[in-house]
Design a protein around this motif. Structure first.
Motif, PDB file in Angstrom:
ATOM      1  N   ALA A 245     -11.731  84.437 108.681  1.00 34.32           N
ATOM      2  CA  ALA A 245     -10.509  85.645 109.524  1.00 34.32           C
ATOM      3  C   ALA A 245     -11.170  85.528 111.082  1.00 34.32           C
ATOM      4  O   ALA A 245     -10.408  85.634 111.862  1.00 34.32           O
ATOM      5  CB  ALA A 245     -10.440  86.545 108.535  1.00 34.32           C
TER       6      ALA A 245
ATOM      7  N   GLU B  30     -14.276  86.143 104.935  1.00 33.58           N
ATOM      8  CA  GLU B  30     -14.243  87.097 105.988  1.00 33.58           C
ATOM      9  C   GLU B  30     -14.560  86.253 107.414  1.00 33.58           C
ATOM     10  O   GLU B  30     -13.878  86.513 108.540  1.00 33.58           O
ATOM     11  CB  GLU B  30     -15.318  88.340 106.001  1.00 33.58           C
TER      12      GLU B  30
ATOM     13  N   GLN C  21     -11.716  92.964 105.821  1.00 32.10           N
ATOM     14  CA  GLN C  21     -11.900  91.587 106.461  1.00 32.10           C
ATOM     15  C   GLN C  21     -10.560  91.742 107.590  1.00 32.10           C
ATOM     16  O   GLN C  21     -10.901  91.398 108.547  1.00 32.10           O
ATOM     17  CB  GLN C  21     -11.517  90.285 105.516  1.00 32.10           C
ATOM     18  N   ARG C  22      -9.377  92.010 106.998  1.00 32.19           N
ATOM     19  CA  ARG C  22      -8.325  92.212 107.867  1.00 32.19           C
ATOM     20  C   ARG C  22      -8.658  93.105 108.942  1.00 32.19           C
ATOM     21  O   ARG C  22      -8.026  92.899 110.085  1.00 32.19           O
ATOM     22  CB  ARG C  22      -6.951  92.395 107.087  1.00 32.19           C
TER      23      ARG C  22
ATOM     24  N   ALA D 293     -10.731  78.413 111.677  1.00 30.32           N
ATOM     25  CA  ALA D 293      -9.826  79.460 111.100  1.00 30.32           C
ATOM     26  C   ALA D 293      -8.483  78.663 110.864  1.00 30.32           C
ATOM     27  O   ALA D 293      -7.415  79.523 110.189  1.00 30.32           O
ATOM     28  CB  ALA D 293      -9.482  80.396 112.263  1.00 30.32           C
TER      29      ALA D 293
ATOM     30  N   SER E 121     -10.927  91.840 111.703  1.00 29.89           N
ATOM     31  CA  SER E 121     -10.296  90.758 112.519  1.00 29.89           C
ATOM     32  C   SER E 121      -9.162  91.327 113.251  1.00 29.89           C
ATOM     33  O   SER E 121      -8.897  90.914 114.730  1.00 29.89           O
ATOM     34  CB  SER E 121      -9.590  89.772 111.413  1.00 29.89           C
TER      35      SER E 121
ATOM     36  N   GLU F 148     -10.978  92.261 101.387  1.00 24.91           N
ATOM     37  CA  GLU F 148      -9.968  91.831 101.871  1.00 24.91           C
ATOM     38  C   GLU F 148      -9.396  92.882 102.947  1.00 24.91           C
ATOM     39  O   GLU F 148      -9.133  92.253 104.185  1.00 24.91           O
ATOM     40  CB  GLU F 148      -8.816  91.023 101.029  1.00 24.91           C
TER      41      GLU F 148
END
Length: 426
Positions: A175, A172, A123-124, A214, A127, A120
């Protein structure tokens, strides 16, 4: 001479010829490069468009293209003029197809529910990195006089994003879809400004699809609004009203602190004006003006830039469409002073206001007003290389009629024609 050279000699862009033949622009591109054969039912129509006999067309088809396209991975030719200005070539299609394919298989990386804190975090980070770059590109686009100069960087960002999506899990990818919905809207803006309507519409549709994935309602509504704008500018007002109605419903589910629904209303006003519906246009403008009541930031300075600063320009332009000339002139003169103080897109915005003031002169049969404002708009179009302003001038020129007998208007007519030809060839 090959097919592409013959097309250019007749003044067609790939987009324009595709419209005549009823095919996609990329189809014309593949015919010209010999990647696909011309379907037999289309050969007579194609020959007629190129002012050739069937035998002459066959001779051109069997002749190899004089300027083959570079491979998709090449960067030099794509950035420095190998593409037809009005048809971006196959690379844009490849990027869009890659994005769709990546989205379809994104869930193959990790089974649902197996993401952990580390994933995560990655992923963040991915993004956020894309969103920061997107925000920078929107700012560069807004400040650039020549919008096309931003295109190569945006194309590279799209290619990287598509490739990144192909290696991400379901969570993922979701995002990253927000970043995709953002940058595809910018790609569409660039294509639209370059008169590549098919590419613009395709980019906006992908932006809408990504934004929906999204779960970003405001981003989704803005993508649909931009898509409707293609219809508005091609005078398909009924189609635009339908898309904008959907955008309005989606925007209601979004963030009420943003100006999305007010921007939708502003574009609805233009579509209603095109249909000649003054009452509906006024109601939509009134809804758009409520943006001034929003507290705090009403825009994110990227894909959503509607803060009410253009409302005078919008209202004046709508009055021109509806033939309310006194109201239009008073409103547009006030808007001209506001645009002079605006940053970023002042060249483009000022050029459009001036073109609208010249259009009032056309409707009044006043050559002095036509030339005064038309020449100023022409100068700004030359300075900014804006296809948007050029289109407004072309529409102005198409309405000259008997005014073209005036020497000054005739000179302006010739200058607009020369600018249009330069823009097509550039």
């Amino acid at each position: 001479m090959g097919l592409a050279e013959r097309r250019k000699a007749l003044g067609y862009s790939q987009e324009g010829l595709a419209h005549v033949l009823g095919v996609d622009r990329t189809t014309v591109g593949r015919w010209e490069t010999g990647k696909t054969s011309i379907q037999p039912p289309l050969r007579p129509k194609y020959a007629e468009a190129l002012q050739l006999g069937l035998a002459e067309l066959d001779a051109l088809v069997t002749r190899p293209a004089t300027t083959p396209r570079e491979p998709v991975g090449s960067s030099s030719g794509d950035r420095h003029g190998s593409r037809d200005r009005h048809g971006s070539g196959d690379r844009d299609d490849v990027i869009r197809r890659e994005f769709l394919r990546a989205l379809a298989v994104a869930g193959a990386g990790l089974p649902s529910g197996e993401t952990d804190n580390v994933v995560e975090g990655v992923q963040r980070q991915a993004s956020d990195d894309f969103l920061r770059m997107n925000g920078h590109l929107w700012q560069v686009y807004q400040l650039a006089r020549a919008k096309a100069s931003v295109y190569p960087i945006v194309r590279d960002q799209l290619a990287v994003l598509a490739k990144t999506l192909g290696h991400r899990s379901d969570t993922e990818a979701r995002a990253l879809c927000g970043a995709a919905g953002d940058i595809f809207q910018l790609a569409g803006e660039l294509a639209f400004d370059d008169n590549r309507y098919t590419d613009a519409a395709a980019s906006y549709l992908l932006a809408a699809s990504a934004s929906k994935e999204a779960g970003s309602y405001d981003l989704w509504a803005c993508a649909l609004t931009r898509h409707a704008y293609v219809d508005v500018h091609e005078r398909r007002y009924h189609e635009a009203v339908g898309i904008l109605s959907a955008a309005e419903r989606i925007a209601r589910r979004g963030d009420s602190s943003l100006s999305t629904r007010h921007w939708v209303a502003a574009v609805q006003a233009e579509a209603f004006a095109g249909l000649g519906d003054l009452a509906a246009c006024e109601r939509a403008l009134d809804r758009a003006e409520k943006v001034v009541h929003l507290a705090g930031s009403t825009q994110n300075k990227g894909w959503l830039r509607f803060d009410g600063s253009r409302l005078a320009e919008e209202r004046g332009a709508r009055y021109v469409q509806l033939g309310r000339l006194d109201l239009a002139e008073r409103t547009l003169r006030g808007a001209l002073g506001q645009v002079a103080l605006a940053e970023g897109q002042s060249f483009r915005r000022r050029g459009v206001v001036l073109a609208n003031l010249a259009a009032i002169g056309v409707k009044r049969k006043d050559p002095e007003q036509v030339v005064t404002y038309g020449r100023q708009a022409l100068h700004l179009a030359q300075e900014s290389s804006s296809g948007y302003v050029v289109r407004r001038l072309q529409a102005l020129r198409a309405d000259f009629g008997g005014l073209a007998h005036d020497v000054r208007v005739a000179e302006l007519d010739a200058e607009i024609d020369a600018l249009s030809a330069t823009h097509r060839e550039g």
